[in-house]
Design a protein around this motif. Structure first.
Motif, mmCIF file in Angstrom:
data_model
loop_
_atom_site.group_PDB
_atom_site.id
_atom_site.type_symbol
_atom_site.label_atom_id
_atom_site.label_comp_id
_atom_site.label_asym_id
_atom_site.label_seq_id
_atom_site.Cartn_x
_atom_site.Cartn_y
_atom_site.Cartn_z
ATOM 1 N N ASP A 1 -3.910 -6.330 -2.583
ATOM 2 C CA ASP A 1 -4.481 -5.342 -2.245
ATOM 3 C C ASP A 1 -5.635 -4.267 -3.697
ATOM 4 O OD1 ASP A 1 -4.814 -3.665 0.071
ATOM 5 O OD2 ASP A 1 -4.278 -1.866 -1.618
ATOM 6 N N GLN A 2 -5.049 -4.856 -3.874
ATOM 7 C CA GLN A 2 -5.719 -4.211 -5.842
ATOM 8 C C GLN A 2 -7.354 -4.735 -5.981
ATOM 9 O OE1 GLN A 2 -3.514 -3.739 -8.989
ATOM 10 N NE2 GLN A 2 -2.714 -1.371 -8.924
ATOM 11 N N GLN A 3 -6.911 -5.647 -5.874
ATOM 12 C CA GLN A 3 -8.580 -7.082 -5.958
ATOM 13 C C GLN A 3 -9.399 -6.770 -4.597
ATOM 14 O OE1 GLN A 3 -6.606 -11.169 -5.557
ATOM 15 N NE2 GLN A 3 -4.983 -10.596 -7.277
ATOM 16 N N ILE A 4 -9.204 -6.318 -3.644
ATOM 17 C CA ILE A 4 -10.073 -6.099 -2.448
ATOM 18 C C ILE A 4 -10.381 -5.058 -2.321
ATOM 19 C CG2 ILE A 4 -8.606 -6.294 -0.408
ATOM 20 C CD1 ILE A 4 -10.232 -7.855 0.970
ATOM 21 N N GLU A 5 -9.481 -3.438 -2.575
ATOM 22 C CA GLU A 5 -9.557 -2.361 -2.172
ATOM 23 C C GLU A 5 -10.893 -1.616 -2.445
ATOM 24 O OE1 GLU A 5 -7.251 0.808 -3.794
ATOM 25 O OE2 GLU A 5 -6.879 -0.393 -5.623
ATOM 26 N N HIS B 1 -12.090 -3.456 5.838
ATOM 27 C CA HIS B 1 -10.799 -2.979 5.907
ATOM 28 C C HIS B 1 -9.995 -4.099 6.781
ATOM 29 C CE1 HIS B 1 -11.560 0.946 5.124
ATOM 30 N NE2 HIS B 1 -12.592 1.435 5.937
ATOM 31 N N ARG B 2 -10.373 -4.739 7.751
ATOM 32 C CA ARG B 2 -10.530 -5.919 8.279
ATOM 33 C C ARG B 2 -9.314 -7.347 7.188
ATOM 34 N NH1 ARG B 2 -10.464 -9.573 12.695
ATOM 35 N NH2 ARG B 2 -9.946 -11.749 12.314
ATOM 36 N N ARG B 3 -10.247 -7.086 6.798
ATOM 37 C CA ARG B 3 -10.025 -7.947 5.756
ATOM 38 C C ARG B 3 -9.276 -7.755 4.474
ATOM 39 N NH1 ARG B 3 -9.979 -13.432 4.615
ATOM 40 N NH2 ARG B 3 -12.092 -13.390 5.111
ATOM 41 N N ARG B 4 -9.282 -6.335 4.191
ATOM 42 C CA ARG B 4 -8.143 -5.708 3.834
ATOM 43 C C ARG B 4 -6.474 -6.024 4.637
ATOM 44 N NH1 ARG B 4 -8.449 0.914 1.144
ATOM 45 N NH2 ARG B 4 -6.360 0.250 -0.326
ATOM 46 N N LEU B 5 -6.342 -5.960 5.681
ATOM 47 C CA LEU B 5 -5.746 -5.800 6.310
ATOM 48 C C LEU B 5 -4.604 -7.705 6.320
ATOM 49 C CD1 LEU B 5 -6.010 -3.841 9.525
ATOM 50 C CD2 LEU B 5 -4.428 -3.382 7.494
ATOM 51 N N LYS C 1 0.585 2.199 3.059
ATOM 52 C CA LYS C 1 0.144 2.338 2.313
ATOM 53 C C LYS C 1 -1.576 1.698 2.527
ATOM 54 C CE LYS C 1 2.351 3.770 -1.986
ATOM 55 N NZ LYS C 1 2.716 3.721 -3.181
ATOM 56 N N ILE C 2 -1.338 0.735 2.186
ATOM 57 C CA ILE C 2 -2.645 -0.371 2.743
ATOM 58 C C ILE C 2 -2.706 0.114 4.790
ATOM 59 C CG2 ILE C 2 -3.870 -2.690 3.377
ATOM 60 C CD1 ILE C 2 -1.010 -3.649 1.571
ATOM 61 N N ILE C 3 -2.263 -0.441 5.422
ATOM 62 C CA ILE C 3 -2.576 0.494 6.694
ATOM 63 C C ILE C 3 -3.186 1.667 6.684
ATOM 64 C CG2 ILE C 3 -2.034 1.116 9.322
ATOM 65 C CD1 ILE C 3 -1.412 -1.499 8.503
ATOM 66 N N ALA C 4 -2.869 2.236 6.061
ATOM 67 C CA ALA C 4 -3.028 4.398 5.766
ATOM 68 C C ALA C 4 -5.198 3.850 5.398
ATOM 69 C CB ALA C 4 -2.355 4.826 5.441
ATOM 70 N N GLU D 1 -5.959 6.916 7.876
ATOM 71 C CA GLU D 1 -5.559 8.328 7.979
ATOM 72 C C GLU D 1 -4.084 8.328 7.154
ATOM 73 O OE1 GLU D 1 -4.691 9.302 11.279
ATOM 74 O OE2 GLU D 1 -5.985 8.375 12.934
ATOM 75 N N PRO D 2 -3.695 10.193 7.020
ATOM 76 C CA PRO D 2 -2.949 10.739 6.450
ATOM 77 C C PRO D 2 -0.821 9.414 6.521
ATOM 78 C CG PRO D 2 -3.506 11.986 7.426
ATOM 79 C CD PRO D 2 -4.271 10.633 8.326
ATOM 80 N N LEU D 3 -0.561 9.255 5.499
ATOM 81 C CA LEU D 3 0.370 8.214 5.048
ATOM 82 C C LEU D 3 1.545 8.289 6.828
ATOM 83 C CD1 LEU D 3 1.918 5.529 4.281
ATOM 84 C CD2 LEU D 3 2.575 7.397 2.176
ATOM 85 N N GLU D 4 1.872 9.906 6.817
ATOM 86 C CA GLU D 4 3.341 9.857 7.091
ATOM 87 C C GLU D 4 2.602 10.008 8.092
ATOM 88 O OE1 GLU D 4 5.617 10.219 6.670
ATOM 89 O OE2 GLU D 4 5.197 9.066 3.524
ATOM 90 N N SER D 5 1.374 9.576 9.041
ATOM 91 C CA SER D 5 0.713 10.195 10.277
ATOM 92 C C SER D 5 1.547 9.082 11.188
ATOM 93 C CB SER D 5 -0.032 9.975 10.704
ATOM 94 O OG SER D 5 -0.971 9.004 10.394
ATOM 95 N N ARG D 6 1.385 9.561 13.208
ATOM 96 C CA ARG D 6 2.746 8.040 13.727
ATOM 97 C C ARG D 6 1.008 7.333 13.407
ATOM 98 N NH1 ARG D 6 2.817 8.390 19.916
ATOM 99 N NH2 ARG D 6 4.197 8.107 20.032
ATOM 100 N N THR D 7 0.369 7.276 13.597
ATOM 101 C CA THR D 7 -0.734 6.081 13.882
ATOM 102 C C THR D 7 -0.485 5.226 13.157
ATOM 103 O OG1 THR D 7 -2.313 7.217 14.969
ATOM 104 C CG2 THR D 7 -2.969 5.383 13.738
ATOM 105 N N VAL D 8 -0.277 5.934 11.831
ATOM 106 C CA VAL D 8 0.280 4.830 10.494
ATOM 107 C C VAL D 8 1.442 4.161 10.399
ATOM 108 C CG1 VAL D 8 0.260 4.428 8.142
ATOM 109 C CG2 VAL D 8 -1.237 5.612 8.495
ATOM 110 N N ARG D 9 2.731 5.024 11.139
ATOM 111 C CA ARG D 9 3.663 4.370 11.411
ATOM 112 C C ARG D 9 3.684 3.062 12.384
ATOM 113 N NH1 ARG D 9 5.726 10.027 11.155
ATOM 114 N NH2 ARG D 9 5.876 9.859 13.669
#
Length: 218
Positions: A83-87, A92-96, A144-147, A152-160
């Motif tokens: 992830d550090q290589q692409i962030e 965002h698509r490429r990151r996932l 963390k990558i998804i967030a 979105e916040p790390l602890e959000s329902r969407t991220v989970r």
């Protein structure tokens, strides 16, 4: 008068034995699989007594648990390094996609270890105290990558929920590959396989890309 010869030592200290046992266990695991891995076999391969080995691992379950813990730590590091290589690129698509690729490449490079990490040999009562922590931190790296990708916040329902979906996809694809359910046509790379699977999701859920991972709180 001749001095009596010194008495032969019947035991000796083996330096870094714990590390040597782990290294040999890791190597043997990929050859024979977890079912045939034993402390006695590892000890014989290293030329040390089983008693000395049991000083570091109380039983076979403890050894397997330590190996699985190591696996999750390496998986976390693989996700982080990738992830550090692409962030910085902001794609965002490429990151996932790269996170899924890093996951698949780890599984392909360590098939027996990967199967041990998620297999029945490691129960919920894993004896290595760092096992659950390592597993959660590996999943946390994906969160963390998804967030970051969804902003979105790390602890959000969407991220989970999105993280669970992403983990399910990556784990399923990796398992299908290492069990040879999904083969590699000539000339196809891991990167191309991951890209194809992402395209498949677009066909199923629509061509909206990363935003399609958003889940309503309703």
């Amino acid at each position: 008068m001749t001095k009596p010869s010194a008495r032969k030592r019947t035991s000796y200290h083996v330096g870094n034995l714990s590390e040597r046992l782990m290294a040999e266990a890791r190597s043997m695991l990929e050859t024979v699989g977890p079912a045939k891995l034993s402390i006695r076999a590892i000890s014989e391969k290293l030329g040390v007594s089983a008693t000395a080995a049991y000083h570091h691992f109380s039983n076979r379950a403890a050894l397997l648990s330590r190996l699985a813990t190591l696996g999750f730590r390496e998986l976390q590091q693989a996700l982080l390094d990738n992830d550090q290589q692409i962030e910085q690129q902001g794609d965002h698509r490429r990151r996932l996609q790269n996170a899924s690729l890093a996951y698949l490449e780890f599984a392909r490079a360590n098939p027996a270890l990967y199967q041990l990490m998620f297999g029945p040999e490691i129960g919920l009562d894993a004896s290595d105290e760092g096992f659950e922590k390592a597993r959660l931190e590996a999943f946390g790296e994906l969160q963390k990558i998804i967030a970051a990708s969804l902003n979105e916040p790390l602890e959000s329902r969407t991220v989970r929920q999105a993280s669970l979906a992403a983990w399910s996809h990556s784990h399923g694809l990796a398992s299908l590959v290492i069990h040879k359910v999904v083969g590699f046509p000539e000339g196809m790379s891991s990167e191309r396989l991951v890209e194809t699977s992402f395209q498949g999701f677009e066909h199923v859920f629509g061509r909206s890309g990363v935003p399609s991972l958003r889940v309503s709180d309703d």
